[in-house]
Design an enzyme around this catalytic site. Structure first.
Site, PDB file in Angstrom:
ATOM      1  N   SER A 117      -9.642   1.500   3.668  1.00 16.35           N
ATOM      2  CA  SER A 117      -9.002   2.269   2.629  1.00 16.35           C
ATOM      3  C   SER A 117      -7.810   1.409   1.413  1.00 16.35           C
ATOM      4  CB  SER A 117      -8.349   3.536   3.312  1.00 16.35           C
ATOM      5  OG  SER A 117      -7.433   2.662   4.515  1.00 16.35           O
ATOM      6  N   LYS A 142       0.676  -1.066   0.067  1.00 21.12           N
ATOM      7  CA  LYS A 142      -0.305  -0.284   0.371  1.00 21.12           C
ATOM      8  C   LYS A 142       0.793   1.572  -0.011  1.00 21.12           C
ATOM      9  CE  LYS A 142      -4.008   1.678   2.863  1.00 21.12           C
ATOM     10  NZ  LYS A 142      -4.673   1.910   4.269  1.00 21.12           N
ATOM     11  N   SER A 162      -9.901  -0.261   7.279  1.00 20.49           N
ATOM     12  CA  SER A 162      -8.936  -0.178   6.318  1.00 20.49           C
ATOM     13  C   SER A 162      -8.200  -1.324   5.714  1.00 20.49           C
ATOM     14  CB  SER A 162      -7.671   0.416   6.079  1.00 20.49           C
ATOM     15  OG  SER A 162      -8.814   2.375   6.312  1.00 20.49           O
TER      16      SER A 162
END
Length: 527
Positions: free
Chosen positions: A171, A76, A195
């Site tokens: 996210s 990420k 997330s």
């Protein structure tokens, strides 16, 4: 090969059935084919091929570094990667190249993993849809799956066909989509309020949030220091355990990590669940929960019961306060963390040079989107001298009560809690953006954020496809630092439900054979 588990591919590499370079090239070509999903912000093609080449040399000499050697992974874009741009999907950090690797990234590279690229997210990981980053939203691969298309018979063929795609959740949506489309075998996400687990549930993959302090946060660009943990996304529970074994343990650069040495572990195959006690929190049966998720939740509880486990209803009495409490603590820490982006040391800097104050203000206005600015404003309000006691301190006290609720339940003999991960399956983007980010996050984090406040391990496991042909995940929550026990239960459950593989033939005709390996359901929860 791409559809196999991490362990299987590792064995294939050791036996020479495929080379790390071939594997890397397969993943790279798939990344190109699925580019429209917007899962990756940066694809580190040259670096990946170089790492694969190094790995190949090791295999030829018979010196493989372990299970992750030559395995493609994704990270990420809020984890620092030395020499690779790290943006947090924000204008504030566009073009920022960190001089060091996050500890978790370094640990994966030390094990020989091949870094395919950096994945997309909500700006600074604030959101639950992966729709608010500066590089645009991530599309859920299941929007293009055979299962979903057959169920919906694609109502709107034609001009707005592309506007019906679904969100990945957030996210860490880019990481979830990357794992779901077979472009890597494992990906790092971060989990502050759900997330990692939320997008895992929406994309039909496993999303694991370790106990707070088990895995180092050094190099993870912080959102909420007291709740952030690096998360792991994989296609099966066993793979998540392998990655956790590599990442867990003390890090001198992160004072919140455990001091005790953590031994790498193999998950035992549980055959008998009769000694287990599964708790079902009654407060999680909320009116907003979709009837389909609710029914899969009950069926999962019945499955445990029918196999001899003790399933009991438990109470977490402070659940109703948790989302408000989370909001106060989260925004307060965000306001404090975001103060470092001032246009002076790194990241974006505006052209205004009237005064330092004007430069600060313009830099932050240009660098942050509305969501981030809104959270900074909220947080600074809660931290004002006259509000500090009433908001921040009070929220800290409520956080303790929420953590104690879990302690009490686990002390009463419960081994794991079983809850939904999300309220419903993934929704279309057009529908998702009707609500603002804050409202959405408050709704979507309802089952996940309390775990972060209590520092417990939790994992979202895909259970079945909804009537629309979309994945639904359920969450298992364990006692602090009993991550291995939690994953063992999750692995048993995963084996029982045999979740089907995404079928994306139309997308990738030349490698469609990968996607046709649909597992046959042994105990499908849909029945």
């Amino acid at each position: 090969m791409l559809g196999r588990t991490l362990r299987e591919v590792s064995a294939a590499l050791k036996q020479g059935q495929i080379t790390p370079t071939e594997l890397c090239q397969k993943c790279l070509s798939l990344i190109k084919k699925t580019k429209f999903l917007n899962a990756y912000i940066t694809v580190s093609e040259e670096i990946a091929l170089k790492q694969a080449e190094e790995s190949e040399k090791r295999y030829k000499k018979g010196h493989s570094l372990g299970d992750l050697d030559g395995i493609p992974i994704a990270v990420k874009d809020n984890f620092s990667t030395s020499g690779i741009e790290t943006t947090c999907a924000s204008n504030m950090l566009k073009g920022y190249v960190p001089p060091y690797n996050a500890t978790v990234v370094q640990k994966l590279l030390d094990q020989g993993a091949v870094l395919m690229g950096k994945t997309n997210l909500d700006e600074f990981a604030m959101g639950s849809g992966s729709t608010d980053g500066v590089f645009g939203p991530v599309k859920n691969p299941w929007s293009y799956s055979k299962q979903y298309r057959e169920k919906t018979k694609h109502k709107a063929r034609g001009e707005n066909e592309d506007s019906n795609w679904l969100i990945t959740g957030g996210s860490s949506g880019g990481s979830a989509a990357a794992v779901a489309t077979f472009t890597c075998f494992a990906a790092l996400g971060s989990d502050t309020g759900g997330s990692t687990r939320n997008p895992a549930a929406h994309c039909g993959v496993v999303g694991f949030k370790p106990s707070y302090g088990l895995v180092s946060r050094h190099g993870l660009i912080p959102l909420v220091n007291s709740m952030d943990v690096p998360g792991i996304l994989t296609r099966c529970v066993d793979d998540a355990a392998i990655v956790l074994g590599m990442l867990a343990g003390h890090d001198p650069k992160d004072s919140t990590t455990v001091q005790d040495p953590v031994k790498p572990f193999t998950l035992p195959s549980l055959t008998d669940v009769s000694k287990l006690c599964i708790g079902i929190p009654k407060e999680y049966l909320t009116p907003e929960l979709s009837s389909e998720v609710q029914s899969l939740w009950s069926k999962a509880a019945n499955l445990f019961e029918s196999e001899g486990a003790k399933v009991i209803e438990v109470s977490l009495p402070h659940t109703s306060y948790s989302i408000v409490c989370y909001h106060v603590l989260c925004t307060s820490e965000v306001a404090s963390n975001m103060a470092r982006f001032d246009g002076l040391e790194y990241g974006h800097r505006c052209d205004i040079d009237v005064s330092t104050e004007a430069m600060y203000a313009a830099t932050r206005r240009e660098g942050f989107n509305d969501v981030v600015r809104g959270r900074i404003l909220s947080g600074n309000f809660f931290l004002l001298k006259e509000n500090y006691e009433n908001y921040f301190i009070k929220a800290q006290k409520v956080r303790r009560l929420i953590a104690n609720d879990f302690v009490n339940v686990f002390n009463s003999g419960v081994d794991v809690l079983l809850t939904p991960t999300t309220l419903s399956e993934a929704v279309p983007y057009q529908e998702f953006i009707k609500e603002d980010n804050r409202t959405r996050s408050a709704q979507d984090d309802i089952f996940t954020q309390a775990v972060n406040m209590a520092g417990l391990p939790a994992v979202s496991v895909p259970v079945a496809l909804s009537n629309q042909g979309l994945p639904v995940g359920l969450q298992f929550i364990g006692r602090a630092f009993h991550d291995q026990q939690l994953l063992t239960v999750a692995k048993w459950f995963e084996k029982q439900v045999q979740f089907p593989v995404t079928q994306l033939q139309e997308l990738m005709d030349d490698c469609s054979s990968v996607f046709e390996i649909e597992k046959l359901a042994s105990v499908s929860l849909k029945q």
